[in-house]
Enzyme design. Structure first.
Site, mmCIF file in Angstrom:
data_model
loop_
_atom_site.group_PDB
_atom_site.id
_atom_site.type_symbol
_atom_site.label_atom_id
_atom_site.label_comp_id
_atom_site.label_asym_id
_atom_site.label_seq_id
_atom_site.Cartn_x
_atom_site.Cartn_y
_atom_site.Cartn_z
ATOM 1 N N ARG A 164 40.556 11.296 16.928
ATOM 2 C CA ARG A 164 39.245 11.590 17.510
ATOM 3 C C ARG A 164 38.856 13.067 17.460
ATOM 4 O O ARG A 164 37.691 13.386 17.190
ATOM 5 C CB ARG A 164 39.161 11.064 18.943
ATOM 6 C CG ARG A 164 39.276 9.551 19.079
ATOM 7 C CD ARG A 164 38.689 8.809 17.921
ATOM 8 N NE ARG A 164 38.596 7.369 18.142
ATOM 9 C CZ ARG A 164 38.593 6.494 17.169
ATOM 10 N NH1 ARG A 164 38.708 6.889 15.909
ATOM 11 N NH2 ARG A 164 38.474 5.200 17.418
ATOM 12 N N ASP A 214 37.671 6.743 24.106
ATOM 13 C CA ASP A 214 37.118 7.462 22.964
ATOM 14 C C ASP A 214 35.866 8.254 23.310
ATOM 15 O O ASP A 214 35.623 9.328 22.761
ATOM 16 C CB ASP A 214 36.828 6.503 21.811
ATOM 17 C CG ASP A 214 38.082 6.141 21.037
ATOM 18 O OD1 ASP A 214 39.086 6.862 21.180
ATOM 19 O OD2 ASP A 214 38.057 5.157 20.285
#
Length: 403
Positions: free
Chosen positions: A98, A127
Site C-alpha cells: 500500500r 487499506d
C-alpha cells in the site's frame, strides 16, 4: 475543499468492477477529470484490459506502471531485514504494497496537476488508513476521496445496478455472490470475506492459487541454497537474481512444496477482528533463511534487541505508518545491523516445511574452538564460577531479605 473545488483526481484503478464504478461515480458526483493509475506489483493479471476499459470510460491520462522491482527492492526486502511478522505469523503481504501505491498516486497527482486522489478501499478495512496516511505524509494538503465512505452503493446488487445503468460492463461471475475477496501481488495472495467469514470453516482447497496442498506436494525433499549480502537475498543455487526475480523464483520453489499457507484471525487497526487466509510461499522461505543467516552473524544482544523492536515495526507497517519518522528511525537501526549479514543458507523444502540444514558466512561469529565438547585451549570453564555467583547475587540478597 468541496466537491465543486476538485478539478482533477488520480484514481487507483484496477480495471475491475468496483473501481470502474468509482471512476464513473467520480465523473458524475465531482464533475472532475479523472486520471487512472494501475500498478503492476506482480498480481499476475494482464493490465492492458484496464487501459482499454479506462479509455472506454473516457479517460485521457492513463498510467500503467511495472513496479515489481521497486516493490521488492524498496519495500519487501527492507521489511524482511527485520524478520517482520504481525501478531507473530502474518507476513504483511497486503500491508507492504500500500505505501508504494500511495506514493505513486501522490507523485502522479504532482505530475498531472491533480488536486485529489481516490481509492476503492472500504470503510471497514485497513487499506483506507494505509493509503491515506501515506498520502497525507507525502502531500499534507491533498484531498482524498473515499467513495465507500460517501456513497449509498452499499450492496453488490446496488453496484451491479449502477454499472448497468451507466453502461459499465459487468463480468458474468459478478452477477452472483463471490465466495471471497482476493488481493494479489508478488509477495502473496490474501482471501477474505463471504465463505471465509466463519473462522470455524476450513477453506476450500480449490481456492489456493500459488501453492499445492502439503499432501499433494512431492514425496522427495528439495534442497536449495540462498546467498545473502547485507541482509538481502541475492542468489539461489548460485544464480544471481534481481529482487523481483528472486521473489518469483522462491514463490515457484515454495509453491510446489506446499509452503506458505496461513489461516489467521487478526486484529484490524480499525478495531474489529477479521479472518484472512494467505499464501506467502517465497516470503515464508525468506523469513526462515534470513533468521538462519542472522543466527551466525549477529551479536546476541543485537539480535535480541531486533526481536524486541520487530513487533512495533510490524505494527507500524500493518497500520499504515510506512512513511512515519518512527518507522524510518527503526529502519535505520535495522539496516545498520545488516552490514555483516552475509553468507549462504542451505534449506530443505518438504511438504509444507522449510527446514534449515546449513549456514555459513565470512562474518560468522560461530567459533568451533569455543563451542566444542572436546578439549580446547581457549575457554576456561572455571570462569563460570564467578559469572554465575555474580548473576545470582541479587537473587540471594532478595531471598535473605524476605526470609
Amino acid at each position: 475543499m468541496t466537491k465543486g473545488d476538485v478539478k482533477k483526481v488520480v484514481l487507483a484503478y484496477s480495471g475491475g468492477l468496483d473501481t470502474s464504478i468509482i471512476l464513473r461515480w467520480l465523473q458524475e458526483e465531482y464533475r472532475c477529470e479523472v486520471v487512472t493509475f494501475t500498478a503492476d506489483i506482480g498480481q499476475g493479471e494482464e493490465l492492458e484490459p484496464a487501459r482499454k476499459k479506462a479509455e472506454m470510460l473516457g479517460i485521457k491520462e492513463i498510467y500503467i506502471e511495472d513496479l515489481r522491482e521497486e516493490f521488492v527492492r524498496d519495500y519487501v526486502f527492507p521489511m524482511f531485514r527485520a524478520n517482520t511478522t504481525y501478531e507473530g505469523v502474518y507476513l504483511l503481504g497486503t500491508s507492504i504494497a500500500r505505501p508504494l501505491i500511495g506514493k505513486r498516486l501522490i507523485e502522479i497527482a504532482e505530475e498531472t496537476g491533480a488536486d485529489a486522489i481516490s481509492h476503492g478501499a472500504t470503510g471497514k478495512g485497513n487499506d483506507q488508513v494505509r493509503f491515506e496516511l501515506t498520502a497525507y505524509a507525502l502531500k499534507p494538503d491533498v484531498k482524498v476521496i473515499a467513495p465507500w465512505r460517501e456513497w449509498d452503493l452499499n450492496s453488490r446488487a446496488k453496484l451491479i445496478e449502477y454499472a448497468q445503468n451507466h453502461q459499465i460492463p459487468v463480468p458474468k461471475d459478478k452477477h452472483g455472490e463471490s465466495p471471497y475477496s482476493m488481493d494479489a501481488n508478488l509477495m502473496h495472495i490474501s482471501y477474505e470475506g463471504k465463505a471465509l467469514e466463519d473462522p470455524w470453516v476450513e477453506p476450500d482447497e480449490d481456492m489456493f492459487r500459488l501453492t499445492v496442498s502439503p499432501e499433494a506436494a512431492p514425496d522427495k525433499a528439495e534442497y536449495i541454497e540462498i546467498e545473502y549480502k547485507n541482509g538481502d537475498p541475492v542468489a539461489v543455487n548460485g544464480e544471481k537474481l534481481s529482487p523481483a526475480a528472486m521473489l518469483t523464483r522462491l514463490n515457484e520453489l515454495a509453491g510446489k512444496h506446499g509452503i506458505g499457507r496461513l489461516d489467521l484471525v487478526e486484529n484490524r487497526f480499525v478495531g474489529m477482528k477479521s479472518r484472512g487466509v494467505y499464501e506467502t510461499p517465497g516470503g515464508t522461505i525468506m523469513l526462515t533463511a534470513h533468521r538462519a543467516i542472522e543466527s551466525i552473524t549477529l551479536d546476541r544482544e543485537e539480535a535480541h534487541l531486533k526481536d524486541e523492536l520487530m513487533p512495533r515495526y510490524a505494527e507500524l507497517i500493518y497500520n499504515g505508518f510506512w512513511f512515519s519518522p518512527e518507522r524510518e528511525m527503526l529502519q535505520a537501526a535495522i539496516d545498520h545491523t545488516q552490514k555483516t549479514v552475509n553468507g549462504v543458507v542451505k534449506l530443505k523444502l518438504y511438504k509444507g516445511n522449510v527446514i534449515v540444514v546449513g549456514r555459513q558466512s565470512p562474518n560468522s561469529l560461530y567459533r568451533m574452538d569455543y563451542v566444542t565438547f572436546e578439549e580446547d585451549t581457549v575457554y576456561d570453564q572455571y570462569d563460570a564460577n564467578g559469572f554465575i555467583r555474580l548473576n545470582a547475587l541479587r537473587l540471594r540478597l532478595g531471598k535473605m531479605a524476605r526470609g
